[in-house]
Scaffold this active site. Structure first.
Site, PDB file in Angstrom:
ATOM      1  N   ASN A   1       0.824  -1.204   0.000  1.00 56.57           N
ATOM      2  CA  ASN A   1       0.000   0.000   0.000  1.00 56.57           C
ATOM      3  C   ASN A   1       0.870   1.272   0.000  1.00 56.57           C
ATOM      4  O   ASN A   1       2.062   1.210  -0.255  1.00 56.57           O
ATOM      5  CB  ASN A   1      -1.017  -0.010   1.138  1.00 56.57           C
ATOM      6  CG  ASN A   1      -2.328   0.640   0.703  1.00 56.57           C
ATOM      7  OD1 ASN A   1      -2.355   1.813   0.385  1.00 56.57           O
ATOM      8  ND2 ASN A   1      -3.396  -0.139   0.658  1.00 56.57           N
ATOM      9  N   ARG A   2       0.247   2.393   0.319  1.00 53.81           N
ATOM     10  CA  ARG A   2       0.897   3.685   0.044  1.00 53.81           C
ATOM     11  C   ARG A   2       1.620   4.290   1.246  1.00 53.81           C
ATOM     12  O   ARG A   2       1.174   4.136   2.385  1.00 53.81           O
ATOM     13  CB  ARG A   2      -0.171   4.686  -0.436  1.00 53.81           C
ATOM     14  CG  ARG A   2      -0.714   4.333  -1.788  1.00 53.81           C
ATOM     15  CD  ARG A   2      -1.822   5.259  -2.241  1.00 53.81           C
ATOM     16  NE  ARG A   2      -2.188   4.919  -3.616  1.00 53.81           N
ATOM     17  CZ  ARG A   2      -2.949   3.870  -3.950  1.00 53.81           C
ATOM     18  NH1 ARG A   2      -3.453   3.075  -3.021  1.00 53.81           N
ATOM     19  NH2 ARG A   2      -3.194   3.603  -5.219  1.00 53.81           N
TER      20      ARG A   2
ATOM     21  N   HIS B   1       3.293   0.001  -2.836  1.00 54.81           N
ATOM     22  CA  HIS B   1       3.638  -1.414  -2.977  1.00 54.81           C
ATOM     23  C   HIS B   1       5.141  -1.680  -3.141  1.00 54.81           C
ATOM     24  O   HIS B   1       5.566  -2.506  -3.954  1.00 54.81           O
ATOM     25  CB  HIS B   1       2.893  -2.028  -4.167  1.00 54.81           C
ATOM     26  CG  HIS B   1       1.396  -2.136  -3.958  1.00 54.81           C
ATOM     27  ND1 HIS B   1       0.805  -2.209  -2.724  1.00 54.81           N
ATOM     28  CD2 HIS B   1       0.373  -2.213  -4.858  1.00 54.81           C
ATOM     29  CE1 HIS B   1      -0.507  -2.316  -2.860  1.00 54.81           C
ATOM     30  NE2 HIS B   1      -0.798  -2.314  -4.139  1.00 54.81           N
TER      31      HIS B   1
ATOM     32  N   HIS C   1      -1.544  -9.894  -3.352  1.00 56.83           N
ATOM     33  CA  HIS C   1      -2.410  -9.051  -4.179  1.00 56.83           C
ATOM     34  C   HIS C   1      -3.267  -9.876  -5.152  1.00 56.83           C
ATOM     35  O   HIS C   1      -3.476  -9.467  -6.291  1.00 56.83           O
ATOM     36  CB  HIS C   1      -1.555  -8.028  -4.937  1.00 56.83           C
ATOM     37  CG  HIS C   1      -2.260  -6.763  -5.285  1.00 56.83           C
ATOM     38  ND1 HIS C   1      -3.223  -6.681  -6.270  1.00 56.83           N
ATOM     39  CD2 HIS C   1      -2.148  -5.514  -4.765  1.00 56.83           C
ATOM     40  CE1 HIS C   1      -3.652  -5.439  -6.359  1.00 56.83           C
ATOM     41  NE2 HIS C   1      -3.015  -4.706  -5.457  1.00 56.83           N
TER      42      HIS C   1
ATOM     43  N   TYR D   1      -6.395 -11.169  -7.078  1.00 62.34           N
ATOM     44  CA  TYR D   1      -7.718 -10.644  -7.440  1.00 62.34           C
ATOM     45  C   TYR D   1      -8.665 -11.829  -7.474  1.00 62.34           C
ATOM     46  O   TYR D   1      -8.528 -12.716  -8.317  1.00 62.34           O
ATOM     47  CB  TYR D   1      -7.699 -10.035  -8.841  1.00 62.34           C
ATOM     48  CG  TYR D   1      -6.963  -8.729  -8.992  1.00 62.34           C
ATOM     49  CD1 TYR D   1      -7.652  -7.516  -9.043  1.00 62.34           C
ATOM     50  CD2 TYR D   1      -5.578  -8.703  -9.136  1.00 62.34           C
ATOM     51  CE1 TYR D   1      -6.980  -6.315  -9.224  1.00 62.34           C
ATOM     52  CE2 TYR D   1      -4.904  -7.494  -9.313  1.00 62.34           C
ATOM     53  CZ  TYR D   1      -5.616  -6.315  -9.356  1.00 62.34           C
ATOM     54  OH  TYR D   1      -4.945  -5.124  -9.543  1.00 62.34           O
TER      55      TYR D   1
ATOM     56  N   ASP E   1     -11.402   1.304  -2.561  1.00 65.31           N
ATOM     57  CA  ASP E   1      -9.949   1.158  -2.556  1.00 65.31           C
ATOM     58  C   ASP E   1      -9.500   1.695  -1.205  1.00 65.31           C
ATOM     59  O   ASP E   1      -8.797   2.698  -1.114  1.00 65.31           O
ATOM     60  CB  ASP E   1      -9.329   1.942  -3.725  1.00 65.31           C
ATOM     61  CG  ASP E   1      -7.886   1.548  -3.989  1.00 65.31           C
ATOM     62  OD1 ASP E   1      -7.315   0.812  -3.156  1.00 65.31           O
ATOM     63  OD2 ASP E   1      -7.329   1.982  -5.012  1.00 65.31           O
TER      64      ASP E   1
ATOM     65  N   GLN F   1      -7.272  -4.168   2.856  1.00 66.31           N
ATOM     66  CA  GLN F   1      -7.601  -3.235   1.788  1.00 66.31           C
ATOM     67  C   GLN F   1      -8.623  -3.911   0.886  1.00 66.31           C
ATOM     68  O   GLN F   1      -8.353  -4.962   0.310  1.00 66.31           O
ATOM     69  CB  GLN F   1      -6.342  -2.892   0.966  1.00 66.31           C
ATOM     70  CG  GLN F   1      -6.549  -1.861  -0.124  1.00 66.31           C
ATOM     71  CD  GLN F   1      -6.440  -0.423   0.389  1.00 66.31           C
ATOM     72  OE1 GLN F   1      -6.170  -0.189   1.573  1.00 66.31           O
ATOM     73  NE2 GLN F   1      -6.637   0.550  -0.485  1.00 66.31           N
TER      74      GLN F   1
ATOM     75  N   GLU G   1      -6.602  -7.367   0.584  1.00 67.86           N
ATOM     76  CA  GLU G   1      -5.178  -7.359   0.951  1.00 67.86           C
ATOM     77  C   GLU G   1      -5.062  -7.166   2.459  1.00 67.86           C
ATOM     78  O   GLU G   1      -5.238  -6.052   2.954  1.00 67.86           O
ATOM     79  CB  GLU G   1      -4.464  -6.226   0.215  1.00 67.86           C
ATOM     80  CG  GLU G   1      -4.600  -6.298  -1.297  1.00 67.86           C
ATOM     81  CD  GLU G   1      -4.421  -4.939  -1.961  1.00 67.86           C
ATOM     82  OE1 GLU G   1      -3.349  -4.342  -1.830  1.00 67.86           O
ATOM     83  OE2 GLU G   1      -5.364  -4.466  -2.622  1.00 67.86           O
TER      84      GLU G   1
HETATM   85  C1  GLA Z   1      -3.750  -1.576  -4.500  1.00 67.37           C
HETATM   86  C2  GLA Z   1      -4.090  -0.158  -4.377  1.00 67.37           C
HETATM   87  C3  GLA Z   1      -4.812   0.297  -5.580  1.00 67.37           C
HETATM   88  C4  GLA Z   1      -4.041  -0.020  -6.827  1.00 67.37           C
HETATM   89  C5  GLA Z   1      -3.754  -1.497  -6.878  1.00 67.37           C
HETATM   90  C6  GLA Z   1      -2.883  -1.864  -8.038  1.00 67.37           C
HETATM   91  O1  GLA Z   1      -4.701  -2.424  -4.125  1.00 67.37           O
HETATM   92  O2  GLA Z   1      -4.820   0.137  -3.198  1.00 67.37           O
HETATM   93  O3  GLA Z   1      -5.051   1.679  -5.500  1.00 67.37           O
HETATM   94  O4  GLA Z   1      -2.853   0.707  -6.839  1.00 67.37           O
HETATM   95  O5  GLA Z   1      -3.112  -1.890  -5.718  1.00 67.37           O
HETATM   96  O6  GLA Z   1      -3.467  -1.549  -9.260  1.00 67.37           O
END
Ligand code: GLA
Length: 353
Positions: free
Chosen positions: A91-92, A117, A186, A188, A256, A290, A317
């Site tokens: 994450n950020r 990430h 990560h 999906y 998100d 997340q 996540e």
């Molecule tokens: C994470 C982030 C999203 C995006 C994805 C990758 O889950 O929270 O904003 O950046 O990764 O596309």
């Protein structure tokens, strides 16, 4: 005679097997590992990436429940972190700035004004050393002091194990200098193979979530989910409120956001796909998750069968909260020499009628 069937099954399904899978951009060769029991999971030592999970529907039919590619090339060219192990910091991190024991570190800005990430070459793009230990695949990686701006030589190991209907992922890390760590996967998920995940039902044991600013960094204080589109404390269609007029949904172009897990009950996350009957239960000892509803997916990646379109998969996540190094009130992600980062997430695949 009655015993013959399980014996045949166990021969067909060795707990961990390996095949060569091609080369990373660095030229290093990588492998694909298949781990199976009641579910079949494929993991590569390229990025610690889960490429495939096949789980039974209510009729016992095994099918894919994650987005992915069969060949490595799809992963090399994709910006979407499909199934990858994410680190050093999932994450950020706002402005890419962290301060560790008074010393400031500037991390690469690979997401507008933020670090995301683990940077341009995070753990998702590294070739890990694999080892099969009994029924477990262990991937190890040494992230050197200064890699992607982080301090300390960080030894990371992630193990993948399938037992019955469960995939267990264990994360461990140690360092020789103080640093921050936050690891996740990560994948999906799309449990029914439909075009989008909007009809999946989601239950989150989370009474609050982390509202974000326009660059998707949490503003700090958590907000109660009650009377908001973020209330998944009862099973709710993911798509039920995703297009509601809501400033937070606008910022994320959908969900998100980090949810603060109540830490009571087990599992804390349940995703159900009504048409197939597949159910995914997730348990973790991390404090957050997340929920990312694939809002950046745009069909540019063509997976096993078809383009991965807008909201065709969703990520859950498990994580420490985004931007924790800059949020003194959040649970700490600091790891010091002599300490061990140990976290676990378990994914259980069952069915409902
Ligand atoms: C994470 C982030 C999203 C995006 C994805 C990758 O889950 O929270 O904003 O950046 O990764 O596309």
């Amino acid at each position: 005679m009655e015993k013959a069937f399980p014996t045949v099954l166990s021969v067909l399904c060795m707990s961990v097997s390996v095949e060569p899978w091609g080369r990373a951009s660095s030229g290093e060769s990588v492998d694909l590992f298949t781990i199976c029991d009641e579910i079949t999971v494929k993991v590569s030592n390229y990025g610690g990436t889960i490429t495939s999970i096949r789980a039974p529907d209510r009729g016992g039919v095994l099918n894919e429940v994650v987005l992915g590619f069969d060949a490595i090339d799809g992963y090399l060219g994709s910006p979407f972190y499909h199934g990858a192990t994410i680190g050093r910091y999932a994450n950020r991190i706002g402005g890419g700035r962290i301060t560790v024991d008074g010393e400031e570190f500037l991390l690469p800005l690979n997401d507008g004004v933020n670090h995301l990430h683990g940077g341009f070459h995070g753990l998702d793009k590294r070739v890990w050393s694999p080892e099969i230990i009994d029924d477990t695949l262990q991937l190890s990686y040494l992230s050197r002091d200064g890699e992607e701006g982080y301090s300390g030589n960080l030894k990371v190991s992630v193990t993948f194990r399938v037992i019955g209907d469960r995939l267990e992922i264990d994360y461990q890390a140690t360092t020789d200098k103080p640093t921050v760590v936050n690891l996740t996967n990560h994948a999906y998920f799309n449990l029914g193979g439909g075009e989008t995940i909007l009809d999946h039902l989601l239950w989150l044991d989370a009474d609050s979530y982390s509202p974000v600013d326009e660059s998707l960094i949490p503003i700090g204080a958590h907000q109660n989910v009650r009377d908001t589109p973020f209330d998944f404390t009862a099973p709710t269609r993911v798509g039920a409120r995703i297009n509601d007029p809501d400033n937070q949904l606008d910022l994320g172009n959908g969900y998100d956001h980090n949810f603060v897990l109540n830490q009571i009950g087990n599992p804390q996350i349940i995703l159900t796909e009504p048409s197939s009957g597949r159910v995914l239960e997730i348990s973790t000892n991390m404090p957050g998750v997340q929920l990312y509803t694939g809002n950046f997916l745009d069909g540019s990646d063509v997976g096993r069968d078809e383009p991965m379109g807008f909201r065709s998969g969703l990520c859950l996540e498990t994580q420490y909260f985004p931007d924790s190094p800059n949020k003194p009130d959040y649970p700490s992600t600091l790891l010091r020499p002599g300490e061990k980062y140990i976290e676990k997430t378990v994914y259980r695949f069952t069915v409902t009628n």
